[in-house]
Design a protein around this motif. Structure first.
Motif, PDB file in Angstrom:
ATOM      1  N   THR A 378       0.804  -1.290   0.107  1.00 35.54           N
ATOM      2  CA  THR A 378       0.055   0.150   0.032  1.00 35.54           C
ATOM      3  C   THR A 378       0.686   1.047  -0.025  1.00 35.54           C
ATOM      4  OG1 THR A 378      -0.152  -0.223   2.357  1.00 35.54           O
ATOM      5  CG2 THR A 378      -1.993  -1.465   1.074  1.00 35.54           C
ATOM      6  N   GLY A 379       2.030   1.083   0.162  1.00 36.72           N
ATOM      7  CA  GLY A 379       3.079   2.091   0.119  1.00 36.72           C
ATOM      8  C   GLY A 379       4.448   1.880  -0.276  1.00 36.72           C
ATOM      9  N   VAL A 380       5.109   2.624  -0.807  1.00 34.67           N
ATOM     10  CA  VAL A 380       6.485   2.259  -0.941  1.00 34.67           C
ATOM     11  C   VAL A 380       7.319   3.823  -0.749  1.00 34.67           C
ATOM     12  CG1 VAL A 380       8.354   1.973  -2.936  1.00 34.67           C
ATOM     13  CG2 VAL A 380       6.160   0.997  -3.010  1.00 34.67           C
ATOM     14  N   PHE A 381       8.302   3.551   0.022  1.00 29.33           N
ATOM     15  CA  PHE A 381       9.315   4.779   0.676  1.00 29.33           C
ATOM     16  C   PHE A 381      10.687   4.423   0.261  1.00 29.33           C
ATOM     17  CE2 PHE A 381       5.811   3.901   2.983  1.00 29.33           C
ATOM     18  CZ  PHE A 381       5.151   5.110   3.439  1.00 29.33           C
ATOM     19  N   VAL A 382      11.606   5.572  -0.167  1.00 29.99           N
ATOM     20  CA  VAL A 382      12.829   5.495  -0.773  1.00 29.99           C
ATOM     21  C   VAL A 382      13.515   6.259   0.302  1.00 29.99           C
ATOM     22  CG1 VAL A 382      12.608   7.187  -2.526  1.00 29.99           C
ATOM     23  CG2 VAL A 382      14.321   5.630  -2.680  1.00 29.99           C
ATOM     24  N   THR A 383      14.642   5.739   0.417  1.00 27.68           N
ATOM     25  CA  THR A 383      15.628   6.613   1.194  1.00 27.68           C
ATOM     26  C   THR A 383      17.094   6.859   0.455  1.00 27.68           C
ATOM     27  OG1 THR A 383      15.069   5.740   3.166  1.00 27.68           O
ATOM     28  CG2 THR A 383      17.239   6.710   3.260  1.00 27.68           C
ATOM     29  N   ASP A 422       0.227  10.702  -2.694  1.00 23.47           N
ATOM     30  CA  ASP A 422      -1.294  11.150  -2.804  1.00 23.47           C
ATOM     31  C   ASP A 422      -2.366   9.910  -2.865  1.00 23.47           C
ATOM     32  OD1 ASP A 422      -0.783  10.371  -5.375  1.00 23.47           O
ATOM     33  OD2 ASP A 422      -1.824  12.171  -6.260  1.00 23.47           O
ATOM     34  N   GLY A 423      -1.643   8.615  -2.847  1.00 25.26           N
ATOM     35  CA  GLY A 423      -2.501   7.467  -3.037  1.00 25.26           C
ATOM     36  C   GLY A 423      -3.253   7.128  -4.403  1.00 25.26           C
ATOM     37  N   SER A 424      -2.753   7.829  -5.429  1.00 25.40           N
ATOM     38  CA  SER A 424      -3.214   7.672  -6.490  1.00 25.40           C
ATOM     39  C   SER A 424      -2.893   6.458  -7.257  1.00 25.40           C
ATOM     40  CB  SER A 424      -3.149   8.776  -7.525  1.00 25.40           C
ATOM     41  OG  SER A 424      -1.734   9.149  -7.774  1.00 25.40           O
ATOM     42  N   LEU A 425      -1.889   5.854  -6.858  1.00 23.06           N
ATOM     43  CA  LEU A 425      -1.131   4.417  -7.692  1.00 23.06           C
ATOM     44  C   LEU A 425      -1.658   3.371  -7.219  1.00 23.06           C
ATOM     45  CD1 LEU A 425       2.309   6.198  -8.614  1.00 23.06           C
ATOM     46  CD2 LEU A 425       0.317   6.038 -10.008  1.00 23.06           C
ATOM     47  N   LEU A 426      -1.330   3.076  -5.808  1.00 24.34           N
ATOM     48  CA  LEU A 426      -1.411   1.789  -4.971  1.00 24.34           C
ATOM     49  C   LEU A 426      -2.493   1.561  -4.250  1.00 24.34           C
ATOM     50  CD1 LEU A 426       2.311   1.582  -3.834  1.00 24.34           C
ATOM     51  CD2 LEU A 426       1.427   0.337  -5.450  1.00 24.34           C
ATOM     52  N   SER A 427      -3.510   2.733  -4.004  1.00 27.03           N
ATOM     53  CA  SER A 427      -4.612   2.582  -3.310  1.00 27.03           C
ATOM     54  C   SER A 427      -5.627   1.975  -3.755  1.00 27.03           C
ATOM     55  CB  SER A 427      -5.115   3.870  -2.771  1.00 27.03           C
ATOM     56  OG  SER A 427      -5.584   4.859  -3.949  1.00 27.03           O
ATOM     57  N   VAL A 457       2.944   4.536 -14.484  1.00 25.69           N
ATOM     58  CA  VAL A 457       4.189   4.792 -14.060  1.00 25.69           C
ATOM     59  C   VAL A 457       4.380   5.879 -13.157  1.00 25.69           C
ATOM     60  CG1 VAL A 457       6.605   5.167 -14.585  1.00 25.69           C
ATOM     61  CG2 VAL A 457       5.279   3.569 -16.054  1.00 25.69           C
ATOM     62  N   SER A 458       4.864   5.830 -11.862  1.00 29.65           N
ATOM     63  CA  SER A 458       5.233   7.065 -11.025  1.00 29.65           C
ATOM     64  C   SER A 458       6.088   7.873 -11.725  1.00 29.65           C
ATOM     65  CB  SER A 458       5.536   6.393  -9.705  1.00 29.65           C
ATOM     66  OG  SER A 458       6.965   6.105  -9.656  1.00 29.65           O
ATOM     67  N   LYS A 459       6.371   9.127 -10.846  1.00 29.99           N
ATOM     68  CA  LYS A 459       7.411   9.881 -11.157  1.00 29.99           C
ATOM     69  C   LYS A 459       8.915   9.586 -10.874  1.00 29.99           C
ATOM     70  CE  LYS A 459       7.410  13.006  -7.408  1.00 29.99           C
ATOM     71  NZ  LYS A 459       7.161  14.410  -6.890  1.00 29.99           N
ATOM     72  N   TRP A 460       9.688  10.114 -11.439  1.00 29.60           N
ATOM     73  CA  TRP A 460      11.196   9.513 -10.856  1.00 29.60           C
ATOM     74  C   TRP A 460      11.373  10.348  -9.474  1.00 29.60           C
ATOM     75  CZ3 TRP A 460      14.309   6.159 -12.810  1.00 29.60           C
ATOM     76  CH2 TRP A 460      14.317   5.720 -14.095  1.00 29.60           C
ATOM     77  N   PHE A 461      12.044   9.418  -8.776  1.00 29.98           N
ATOM     78  CA  PHE A 461      12.521  10.004  -7.272  1.00 29.98           C
ATOM     79  C   PHE A 461      14.047   9.708  -7.397  1.00 29.98           C
ATOM     80  CE2 PHE A 461       8.230   8.860  -6.653  1.00 29.98           C
ATOM     81  CZ  PHE A 461       7.887   9.926  -5.642  1.00 29.98           C
TER      82      PHE A 461
END
Length: 742
Positions: A378-383, A422-427, A457-461
């Motif tokens: 439900t969420g992906v986080f990058v460090t 904003d939860g628009s991809l995985l929710s 596809v999400s934006k680049w991080f």
């Protein structure tokens, strides 16, 4: 001399987690592979009565861990490590007060860096200007990485070389002029007489008072707030704000302001003699301009250079001791006690150097971690971790539907960035992760983007512009399995379950090659059958494929193409291809693919010649390069409809021929085919049926010839033909008609 004394962070044989700090040894010859140094940090080589058993022979910059002896002429040494000038170590300790540096963390950091020359680790910078970059900035090709090399052939600092900057020899620790400045400006000890009165006039309280301006928004601030604003501004911006605002122009610069110029983040932070002094006891304005008068002092210049480099080491050290590596440990050379993971993986990585080979470029995986994600994400986080001003992905965290988090790598919770904020991809129901787009340079993963099962596809991080890109699809099923390689602070590889590459398989070149400026659009055919096998394999070196769509996506620019020019070197090697258009395309009428036609002198002081290598030149210093211009009548519908390649027996690219829809041809270089028709036969590139050639891709270099040449083609719909490429439209119709007849 200060350059002779050194310490080392070292360990013994394969005791990867037992690094220590040595005592102070001495280097007599910069080319020495091994030196003698005391074992304990509180000992020196010149201590009276130093017990011979308290010293060790230390192998410097060991990077190959093969069972074979690295140097057949040398005795194998059990102790190995990385040296630090003792003076630099003292400065590093002063910078990091009151904490101490951890030898284990530094040893891990240095094991993560390539060893590029005698006495040099590659941090990615040029050591404050005393090394040179290769290629030169003006010759740099997008995506190409810089290497560093010594400005001078002589490695030793002395006898002093008159060609070298004396700053390099100058002691950065003991600067008598600095001590004199502080002594003279201690309250009650007299006044310091500044030399740079002109500089002082621009910064001091003598700034002329300006007439009050009702539009000056800073007038509403209390003086204390304005003082705080000035203290946080860089000194050059203080002058600018005084010129822009009457309020600040009238505001005197306080003693606290001048003292702040010696704090972390400001220009004289390296003046550690100021640290801990009471503001009220000194004339800080005079001290500031006194220190500023030392700008040309060799010792002070070297202090500032080294201090900036040590700040980078300190920043990385802070990350090393604060971020814990997460995930399930998997067997590797550096973690032999971890359980072995026998599953098959597809890996996307930087240029990985195996432990048995010399580590001279790219990256090295010190740790391997895996993670299995069993519930819906439900969420992906990058460090990210910063390294020499660049950001690299250091860790990923996956928030699951059941509330459990699965982490992979160096995850720092208070620094991580949510990739679906904003939860628009995985929710959405049924939407999951199907893969990643990755921007990877030779040292590791620079940026990441999510590929969703819905096709979104999400934006680049992270930094992705100008960085080679690839994609990684995840395994199908209820469990997402990931494997990653890490050095001491960043991710160097990311993989998913899958079969190994097979030359006869259907694997897409998009999945294991690295691409510039972006991955080819799915509508493009890469026609890989004409490529040598080594280009189709996953890369073992930093060799990104650079793509040029001279015809544009869907053939949008084919009707604007008016000329193709090819630059060939003295030995007929292909160096660059240029596409000229009738109108500007993306802001330019000429697009360069490869090296640019030189505008100045080359490395042998020769100028490009207008003869273009025709053989009619009478100049003695003509570089004998050749440029062939071939006109293309794009506005009238002329297009390239076939490309023939000639490669040598090993598959190395030698040249090519283009054929147009107007039955015209051009061969580059023509002489090679004329002289060796049997040795270098021209073979046509098999393009996908019903497609039109719109681009090329190749391995490019600023110092070498173009390596390999691939052809890009695309099926262009009838709607795309109208008014753009009439001849291409007619060709496609004829081909389609013939196919239907058959």
């Amino acid at each position: 001399m200060w350059l002779d004394d050194f310490r080392a962070v070292y360990t013994r044989e394969k005791q990867w987690t037992s690094a220590r700090l040595s005592g102070v040894g001495i280097i007599c010859h910069s080319g020495d592979a091994s030196v003698t140094v005391p074992l304990e940090a509180d000992q020196r080589h010149d201590d009276a009565g130093l017990d011979p058993s308290a010293v060790m022979d230390l192998r410097l910059f060991k990077s190959s861990f093969s069972d074979k002896n690295e140097f057949s002429w040398a005795t194998p040494q059990p102790f190995w490590g990385f040296p630090f000038h003792e003076t630099c170590w003292i400065l590093l300790a002063i910078l990091h007060k009151p904490q101490e540096f951890e030898a284990q963390a530094l040893h891990g950091l240095f094991r993560s860096l390539p060893h590029v020359s005698v006495g040099l680790l590659s941090f990615g910078h040029n050591y404050g200007g005393i090394m040179k970059y290769l290629p030169k900035p003006e010759e740099h090709i997008p995506g190409e990485e810089y290497e560093i090399y010594r400005r001078y052939g002589r490695r030793r600092y002395y006898p002093q070389d008159p060609k070298r900057d004396p700053m390099e020899y100058s002691d950065p620790l003991n600067i008598s002029s600095l001590q004199e400045i502080f002594q003279q400006n201690l309250k009650g000890q007299g006044e310091f007489h500044e030399k740079n009165n002109a500089d002082k006039a621009t910064m001091t309280n003598d700034t002329p008072l300006r007439v009050s301006n009702p539009t000056d928004c800073f007038q509403i601030f209390p003086t204390e707030i304005s003082d705080c604003i000035l203290m946080f501004l860089p000194s050059k911006d203080v002058l600018n704000v005084k010129l822009a605002s009457a309020t600040f122009a009238a505001l005197p610069l306080t003693k606290t302001f001048w003292a702040s110029r010696f704090q972390r983040g400001f220009e004289f932070h390296c003046v550690f003699e100021s640290h801990g002094l009471q503001t009220k006891d000194y004339d800080w304005e005079s001290i500031y301009f006194g220190v500023r008068s030392l700008q040309d002092n060799y010792n002070f210049k070297n202090r500032r250079r080294i201090w900036k480099l040590l700040l980078l080491v300190e920043e990385l050290h802070g990350r090393l001791i604060s971020a814990e590596l997460q995930g399930t440990a998997s067997y590797s050379f550096f973690e032999p006690d971890a359980p072995e993971d026998k599953r098959s993986w597809n890996l996307a990585s930087g240029v990985l150097n195996e432990p048995e080979i010399d580590f001279s470029d790219g990256c090295r995986s010190l740790f391997t971690r895996t993670v299995d994600i069993t519930f819906k994400v439900t969420g992906v986080f990058v460090t990210f971790a910063r390294f020499n001003g660049m950001e690299y992905v250091s860790g990923l965290r996956f928030q699951q539907h059941n509330g459990v988090s699965s982490s992979l790598g160096y995850v720092v919770l208070n620094e991580e960035i949510e990739m679906d904020v904003d939860g628009s991809l995985l929710s959405k129901d049924g939407c999951g992760i199907s893969g990643f787009y990755l921007a990877i340079n030779s040292r590791g993963v620079r940026a990441i983007s999510l590929i969703l099962s819905s096709g979104k596809v999400s934006k680049w991080f992270g930094k992705h512009d100008g960085i080679p890109k690839t994609r990684l699809f995840l395994n199908h099923g209820d469990v997402i399995s990931l494997k990653a390689g890490f050095d001491a602070f960043k991710m160097v590889a990311l993989g998913s379950l899958g079969d190994d590459f097979t030359p006869t398989g259907l694997s897409d070149l998009r999945d294991h090659a690295r691409w510039l400026p972006d991955l080819p659009n799915e509508s493009l055919s890469l026609n890989v059958s004409s490529l040598p096998l080594r280009t189709r394999r996953p890369p073992t070196k930093y060799e990104p494929l650079t793509m040029v769509l001279y015809g544009g996506l869907h053939g949008a620019h084919l009707s604007k193409l008016t000329e193709i020019s090819v630059w060939m070197g003295e030995y007929m090697e292909i160096l660059g291809i240029y596409f000229t258009y009738s109108t500007e395309v993306d802001g330019h009428k000429v697009h360069t693919f490869g090296r640019r036609w030189p505008s100045g002198r080359d490395e042998r002081n020769r100028v490009p010649c207008d003869c273009f290598g025709t053989g009619d030149c009478s100049l003695d210093d003509c570089p004998r390069d050749k440029r062939v211009d071939f006109p293309i009548d794009g506005p009238q519908g002329e297009i390239i409809n076939r490309v023939d390649l000639h490669n040598d027996i090993d598959g190395a690219f030698m040249g090519f021929r283009i054929n147009t829809s107007f039955n015209r041809t051009a061969t580059f270089p023509q002489k090679l085919v004329d002289d060796y028709p049997d040795e270098y036969p021209l073979l046509p590139v098999e393009t996908a049926k019903l497609t039109t050639i719109t681009g090329f891709y190749a391995i490019l270099s600023s110092s070498q010839a173009m390596r390999c040449l691939g052809v890009i083609s695309e099926y262009i719909r009838k709607d795309d033909y109208r008014g753009a490429i009439p001849e291409a439209r007619r060709k496609a119709k004829r081909t389609l008609s013939m196919t239907q007849t058959e």
